[in-house]
Design a protein around this motif. Structure first.
Motif, PDB file in Angstrom:
ATOM      1  N   ARG A 499       0.827  -1.200   0.000  1.00 19.61           N
ATOM      2  CA  ARG A 499       0.000   0.000   0.000  1.00 19.61           C
ATOM      3  C   ARG A 499       0.864   1.254   0.000  1.00 19.61           C
ATOM      4  O   ARG A 499       0.600   2.222  -0.722  1.00 19.61           O
ATOM      5  CB  ARG A 499      -0.932  -0.018   1.215  1.00 19.61           C
ATOM      6  CG  ARG A 499      -2.005   1.067   1.192  1.00 19.61           C
ATOM      7  CD  ARG A 499      -2.969   0.904   2.351  1.00 19.61           C
ATOM      8  NE  ARG A 499      -3.776  -0.295   2.196  1.00 19.61           N
ATOM      9  CZ  ARG A 499      -3.696  -1.359   2.985  1.00 19.61           C
ATOM     10  NH1 ARG A 499      -2.828  -1.361   3.981  1.00 19.61           N
ATOM     11  NH2 ARG A 499      -4.446  -2.401   2.787  1.00 19.61           N
ATOM     12  N   LYS A 500       1.916   1.247   0.810  1.00 20.64           N
ATOM     13  CA  LYS A 500       2.813   2.419   0.847  1.00 20.64           C
ATOM     14  C   LYS A 500       3.536   2.597  -0.489  1.00 20.64           C
ATOM     15  O   LYS A 500       3.658   3.710  -1.002  1.00 20.64           O
ATOM     16  CB  LYS A 500       3.833   2.255   1.973  1.00 20.64           C
ATOM     17  CG  LYS A 500       3.249   2.410   3.372  1.00 20.64           C
ATOM     18  CD  LYS A 500       4.327   2.197   4.434  1.00 20.64           C
ATOM     19  CE  LYS A 500       3.758   2.372   5.827  1.00 20.64           C
ATOM     20  NZ  LYS A 500       4.781   2.119   6.884  1.00 20.64           N
ATOM     21  N   ALA A 501       4.023   1.491  -1.065  1.00 23.40           N
ATOM     22  CA  ALA A 501       4.721   1.584  -2.340  1.00 23.40           C
ATOM     23  C   ALA A 501       3.782   2.079  -3.437  1.00 23.40           C
ATOM     24  O   ALA A 501       4.171   2.889  -4.295  1.00 23.40           O
ATOM     25  CB  ALA A 501       5.302   0.219  -2.718  1.00 23.40           C
ATOM     26  N   ALA A 502       2.543   1.613  -3.424  1.00 21.50           N
ATOM     27  CA  ALA A 502       1.577   2.050  -4.435  1.00 21.50           C
ATOM     28  C   ALA A 502       1.291   3.535  -4.319  1.00 21.50           C
ATOM     29  O   ALA A 502       1.169   4.243  -5.328  1.00 21.50           O
ATOM     30  CB  ALA A 502       0.281   1.241  -4.291  1.00 21.50           C
ATOM     31  N   GLN A 503       1.187   4.052  -3.081  1.00 17.23           N
ATOM     32  CA  GLN A 503       0.928   5.480  -2.888  1.00 17.23           C
ATOM     33  C   GLN A 503       2.103   6.315  -3.373  1.00 17.23           C
ATOM     34  O   GLN A 503       1.918   7.355  -4.018  1.00 17.23           O
ATOM     35  CB  GLN A 503       0.653   5.753  -1.399  1.00 17.23           C
ATOM     36  CG  GLN A 503       0.287   7.189  -1.085  1.00 17.23           C
ATOM     37  CD  GLN A 503      -0.972   7.640  -1.791  1.00 17.23           C
ATOM     38  OE1 GLN A 503      -1.905   6.837  -1.971  1.00 17.23           O
ATOM     39  NE2 GLN A 503      -1.016   8.892  -2.220  1.00 17.23           N
ATOM     40  N   VAL A 504       3.323   5.871  -3.100  1.00 16.22           N
ATOM     41  CA  VAL A 504       4.502   6.618  -3.552  1.00 16.22           C
ATOM     42  C   VAL A 504       4.573   6.614  -5.076  1.00 16.22           C
ATOM     43  O   VAL A 504       4.862   7.637  -5.708  1.00 16.22           O
ATOM     44  CB  VAL A 504       5.787   6.007  -2.941  1.00 16.22           C
ATOM     45  CG1 VAL A 504       7.030   6.634  -3.571  1.00 16.22           C
ATOM     46  CG2 VAL A 504       5.804   6.196  -1.433  1.00 16.22           C
ATOM     47  N   GLU A 505       4.288   5.456  -5.690  1.00 12.21           N
ATOM     48  CA  GLU A 505       4.329   5.380  -7.148  1.00 12.21           C
ATOM     49  C   GLU A 505       3.273   6.282  -7.770  1.00 12.21           C
ATOM     50  O   GLU A 505       3.502   6.892  -8.822  1.00 12.21           O
ATOM     51  CB  GLU A 505       4.142   3.932  -7.608  1.00 12.21           C
ATOM     52  CG  GLU A 505       5.365   3.060  -7.358  1.00 12.21           C
ATOM     53  CD  GLU A 505       5.326   1.764  -8.142  1.00 12.21           C
ATOM     54  OE1 GLU A 505       4.216   1.281  -8.423  1.00 12.21           O
ATOM     55  OE2 GLU A 505       6.407   1.239  -8.462  1.00 12.21           O
ATOM     56  N   LYS A 506       2.111   6.374  -7.134  1.00 12.44           N
ATOM     57  CA  LYS A 506       1.066   7.251  -7.664  1.00 12.44           C
ATOM     58  C   LYS A 506       1.525   8.711  -7.607  1.00 12.44           C
ATOM     59  O   LYS A 506       1.360   9.470  -8.578  1.00 12.44           O
ATOM     60  CB  LYS A 506      -0.217   7.062  -6.859  1.00 12.44           C
ATOM     61  CG  LYS A 506      -1.372   7.929  -7.356  1.00 12.44           C
ATOM     62  CD  LYS A 506      -2.638   7.674  -6.567  1.00 12.44           C
ATOM     63  CE  LYS A 506      -3.761   8.551  -7.079  1.00 12.44           C
ATOM     64  NZ  LYS A 506      -5.011   8.345  -6.323  1.00 12.44           N
ATOM     65  N   GLU A 507       2.104   9.134  -6.490  1.00 14.90           N
ATOM     66  CA  GLU A 507       2.593  10.511  -6.379  1.00 14.90           C
ATOM     67  C   GLU A 507       3.706  10.769  -7.391  1.00 14.90           C
ATOM     68  O   GLU A 507       3.769  11.843  -8.017  1.00 14.90           O
ATOM     69  CB  GLU A 507       3.100  10.773  -4.953  1.00 14.90           C
ATOM     70  CG  GLU A 507       2.022  10.759  -3.885  1.00 14.90           C
ATOM     71  CD  GLU A 507       2.592  11.011  -2.504  1.00 14.90           C
ATOM     72  OE1 GLU A 507       3.658  11.666  -2.406  1.00 14.90           O
ATOM     73  OE2 GLU A 507       1.994  10.540  -1.524  1.00 14.90           O
ATOM     74  N   PHE A 508       4.574   9.793  -7.560  1.00 17.87           N
ATOM     75  CA  PHE A 508       5.681   9.950  -8.501  1.00 17.87           C
ATOM     76  C   PHE A 508       5.148  10.086  -9.937  1.00 17.87           C
ATOM     77  O   PHE A 508       5.660  10.891 -10.738  1.00 17.87           O
ATOM     78  CB  PHE A 508       6.611   8.735  -8.396  1.00 17.87           C
ATOM     79  CG  PHE A 508       7.901   8.882  -9.158  1.00 17.87           C
ATOM     80  CD1 PHE A 508       8.939   9.638  -8.641  1.00 17.87           C
ATOM     81  CD2 PHE A 508       8.068   8.276 -10.397  1.00 17.87           C
ATOM     82  CE1 PHE A 508      10.131   9.782  -9.340  1.00 17.87           C
ATOM     83  CE2 PHE A 508       9.255   8.410 -11.096  1.00 17.87           C
ATOM     84  CZ  PHE A 508      10.291   9.165 -10.569  1.00 17.87           C
TER      85      PHE A 508
END
Length: 928
Positions: A499-508
């Motif tokens: 979940r954390k990795a997905a959120q960071v990828e979305k922001e990126f």
């Protein structure tokens, strides 16, 4: 033993050697010989008797009678080619020219395919095998309006059904229709285990009686169909003696119920199947669960299906006006005479609480048959028609049987033409009710299979590949005591890390579209992402995941498919308890909306499933790929590069794969694109795709619609199925791909992603709108499933606005499904226009979010949609009657077929977006 009994009888007539007379044995003598010889054998001294055995008996007799009969039936139906390489589920689901036409069979070879097509569409007329003959040979009707001379051909029944019950009719000719039970047996014997399972599952949804023991006259063994029934799950009202009742959901294979068998001895003027149908039907509405002789083609002589045992159940609904019995009850029906099918009769006596024997005559032979059952604890009831039989003889033998079978005069029922049918049915129900109230035998289908093994019957589930797959599943699932704890401890890359990795990828990703993104923030996001991915890559797959990977890596395709099915059932057994609701509301459950929702919280408890193991594989691949792209891991040190290939093979075998993760509501792009690349390699030149998606809020019937339309396996999740979007691949037949313009259709089910959140939900609405845009943007064709004529989710309207700006607008169809009452009429033309007219509150809100204000136009202008043409569909209610005893409505099946035909016509005529190949789809996934 079967042939030796015949020989004992014929040697008794003075024959010295059967080898020289076997070719001359009349077909009309065969069944009589079996029954009589069985009795004569019992009169001899068992193992001490001596007899002469003609060594040529087996080959001669088999080739002249049984083998030719079975082979002729296969040849007649065009199924002989499937005796070595069985017909597969994927073969039956291919899209072909016939998929677009409501054609009628013209020759017997059309019958199996017509039956499969109708059964896939849950058509209640699937068993009707009437053929329509065109004046032009081998020409199939292509349009209802086509000018042709038609003739409905029926097989005239014998004038006197009781004249020679044991005699064989002549083998059918191409002008002769086939008994539906023969068609079913021939098709099942020509199908692999997974197509057999699909056929039985669809028959259960149609409320047809199911084959339990399948006769095989070719090889002289009978098969108990345990595996074929594994996928059937039913819901019913369970009322304990004390306490509050509730709905219970369970597999019919594992749930125990009292069982009642109906059999025929010699000749009976009464129809077992008609009687069973009347007993099972509440009120005055009779459902023909068991095929009987008064139906179309029901009087056609059975050629290969004698010895078939069928099963059906009654399930209570909690409604006093409909519940005939207070608990589930199983009913068995043996086709043919018990004297000719002693093994099946023996099985029924060992698993049944009571056996009802229908006969007109009880002779010495029948008396001896029944006398051999003196050790049985089963209750026996006789249903006689004395005016057609020898009344005094019947009474004499019945008096002899009273102490043997422990019966009395209440166990003998008389039914003649003047008997009131309703009163007689009530009497049968009363007998069943009395047996239920007393201590009685309760068995599951698994228990029945155990008894069948003891009697020497083959059980379909006992093959080596199936058992190896089951053992592996049990090694995995026995460690699962608590689903949440197992996910936390064994599936470590999911949940919070993903979940954390997905959120960071979305922001990126969003920074890439910014006008002047701050480099410092970009570098910080990249650092956080690599840190999270390194943490994930530092883990090794748990033992359970390793065993799962071993299961799907099997070189045997069958073993791999067995393993996946076993995993689905095994995980369902240990998963969180399912939400119990009345059956009629199962399709209408909807999550509550209105307040802000935590994006990390699922809309409903998500049970542990196969998709969680595949997610874990996907995250190992994602983490490793991310590190390789960043130069943190040499490509030569990759351990999981083969994972997408394993997943693509599952997609090719018909397993739905997760496209959007239901836990994080995000797409693992590297995993999905890697999977599609492997799919492209395996399909080689046949990689042209059309993408068809179905969107709508949960529980509007979109998954059931797709399954019915194409024979797919999307979870019909009621209120707790998988939450993510899933995709499944359908193959287009090579002879039709050029005409249709594609080689495969990739079907996407949005599952529970579009929850119907309002604009006040803030982030939830934005997320749903983004997901709807993604799925529609990938699609050539989109079906929008609605529960009410004006219930278009705001997120979908939002997606329309976004896609209009990109110029990528799929062909779309609005489907209004009646989820409540089958009598509710479809939307009137003005209702259709209102659906597409200028915006209401939701559409204005969506337009404001896109900063278009009053510029939002009606959907009519967005996608060349003429509301007078068929872009708005009304689908009648799914059920005909009240669940759980309801069958699928014929009107529902026919409406789904028309929708399917329209979608395929649109694809063929180029009304959808330009078809794409897999490489283009991969690029589109990345961009969207």
């Amino acid at each position: 033993n079967y042939f030796l009994r015949i020989e004992v009888e014929l040697l008794g007539k003075g024959h010295s050697d059967l080898g020289e007379v076997a070719p001359e044995i009349k077909a009309s003598e065969r069944r009589t010989a079996v029954a009589i010889a069985d009795l004569e054998w019992r009169e001899m001294e068992g193992d001490d008797c001596e007899f002469r055995y003609g060594g040529t008996l087996t080959s001669s007799f088999l080739s002249t009678v049984e083998r030719s009969r079975f082979q002729e039936m296969l040849s007649l139906l065009g199924l002989e080619m499937y005796q070595v390489q069985k017909l597969s589920l994927q073969d039956s689901l291919q899209i072909s020219f016939d998929s677009m036409k409501n054609w009628a069979p013209q020759v017997p070879k059309d019958l199996p395919w017509n039956f499969l097509r109708k059964l896939q569409a849950l058509n209640a007329d699937a068993r009707n095998t009437t053929m329509v003959l065109d004046v032009l040979p081998d020409a199939r009707p292509v349009e209802k309006e086509s000018q042709m001379e038609e003739e409905i051909i029926y097989w005239d029944p014998a004038d006197d059904l009781a004249a020679d019950i044991y005699s064989f009719s002549e083998l059918p000719t191409p002008d002769t229709p086939v008994n539906p039970l023969d068609l079913l047996c021939a098709l099942l014997l020509s199908s692999d285990s997974f197509l057999q399972q699909e056929i039985v599952l669809k028959m259960a949804l149609c409320q047809f009686a199911l084959p339990l023991v399948l006769p095989d006259s070719e090889n002289h063994y009978h098969t108990f169909l345990l595996w074929a029934m594994r996928g059937i799950v039913r819901t019913w009202w369970s009322q304990p003696p004390r306490g509050v009742g509730s709905f219970r959901e369970d597999s019919v294979v594992s749930s125990r119920a009292p069982t009642f068998a109906f059999v025929r001895m010699d000749v009976s003027s009464n129809s077992k199947s008609q009687l069973l149908n009347a007993v099972l039907s509440p009120g005055h509405r009779q459902w023909d669960c068991f095929w009987h002789r008064d139906l179309n083609l029901g009087t056609n002589a059975r050629e290969i299906s004698d010895g078939l045992v069928e099963i059906s159940w009654f399930f209570p609904s909690g409604r006093e006006d409909l519940d005939i019995f207070p608990e589930p009850v199983a009913f068995l029906n043996l086709r043919g005479d018990i004297g000719s099918h002693w093994l099946q009769f023996k099985l029924l006596t060992e698993i049944s609480s009571a056996v009802f024997i229908l006969t007109d005559n009880i002779s010495k032979k029948e008396y001896k048959l029944l006398y051999s059952m003196k050790e049985s604890t089963t209750k026996y009831y006789f249903i006689l028609s004395p005016y057609r039989g020898k009344r005094n003889t019947n009474l004499r033998f019945l008096n002899k049987l009273i102490p043997v079978l422990k019966i009395d005069h209440s166990h003998v029922l008389v039914k003649v033409s003047s008997t009131d049918s309703d009163s007689f049915v009530k009497r049968i129900r009363a007998i069943v009710g009395n047996v239920l109230r007393a201590p009685c035998r309760r068995v599951s289908v698994e228990d029945m299979a155990h008894a069948a093994r003891k009697l020497g019957l083959k059980v379909d589930e006992d093959c080596e590949e199936c058992q190896k797959a089951k053992d592996l599943m049990e090694r995995i699932t026995r460690k699962i005591k608590d689903s949440d704890a197992y996910r936390r401890d064994e599936l470590r890359l999911q949940g919070d890390p993903w979940r954390k990795a997905a959120q960071v990828e979305k922001e990126f990703c969003q920074l890439q579209w910014a006008v002047d993104p701050p480099e410092k923030h970009r570098a910080e996001l990249r650092r956080r992402l690599l840190e999270l991915r390194m943490q994930q890559n530092g883990h090794d797959p748990s033992l359970g995941v390793q065993e799962f990977i071993s299961g799907i890596s099997s070189p045997s395709l069958s073993e791999k498919q067995y393993f996946l099915r076993w995993m689905e059932w095994g995980l369902a057994r240990v998963a969180q308890p399912r939400l119990r609701q009345p059956p009629e509301t199962l399709l209408t459950l909807r999550p509550k909306h209105g307040g802000p929702t935590d994006l990390g919280e699922p809309l409903w408890p998500e049970p542990l499933g196969v998709e969680h193991f595949l997610r874990e594989m996907g995250q190992f691949y994602e983490a490793e790929s991310c590190l390789v792209e960043a130069g943190r891991l040499p490509a030569g040190q990759r351990r999981f590069a083969h994972f997408p290939g394993l997943a693509s093979e599952l997609l090719l075998t018909g397993l739905p794969l997760e496209l959007i993760d239901g836990s994080t509501l995000s797409m693992p792009v590297r995993w999905v694109t890697g999977l599609l690349k492997e799919l492209h390699i395996r399909l080689e030149r046949r990689s042209r795709l059309v993408v068809l998606s179905a969107l709508g809020v949960p529980c509007t019937g979109k998954s059931t619609l797709l399954n019915t339309m194409f024979g797919l396996r999307f979870a019909t999740g009621k209120s707790c199925g998988p939450r993510g979007a899933f995709m499944q691949l359908i193959t287009v037949a090579e002879g039709f791909s050029q005409d249709l313009g594609c080689d495969h259709i990739l079907v996407i089910d949005s599952g529970g992603l579009i929850g119907g959140a309002l604009t006040s939900a803030g982030d939830r609405f934005e997320l749903e709108a983004s997901l709807a845009t993604l799925l529609m943007g990938l699609s050539n064709v989109t079906v929008i499933s609605l529960a009410e004529t004006k219930d278009i989710p705001a997120a979908i309207l939002h997606a329309f606005l976004r896609l209009e700006k990109t110029g990528h607008m799929p062909n779309y169809q609005f489907v209004y499904q009646n989820l409540h009452d089958v009598s509710v009429p479809g939307p009137r033309p003005r209702d259709k226009r209102q659906l597409l007219d200028p915006p209401g509150d939701l559409s204005r809100a969506a337009a404001q979010m896109e900063k278009q204000g009053d510029g939002f136009r009606a959907l009519v202008g967005l996608a060349f949609c003429d509301p007078e043409k068929q872009h708005i569909w009304h689908i009648p209610g799914l059920w005909h009657g009240a669940p759980p005893m309801a069958a699928v409505s014929l009107a529902y099946s026919e409406a789904i077929f028309e929708l399917k035909r329209c979608l395929l016509e649109n694809i063929r005529n180029g009304l959808s977006n330009q078809n794409k190949n897999i490489q283009q789809l991969i690029e589109l996934v990345r961009r969207l």
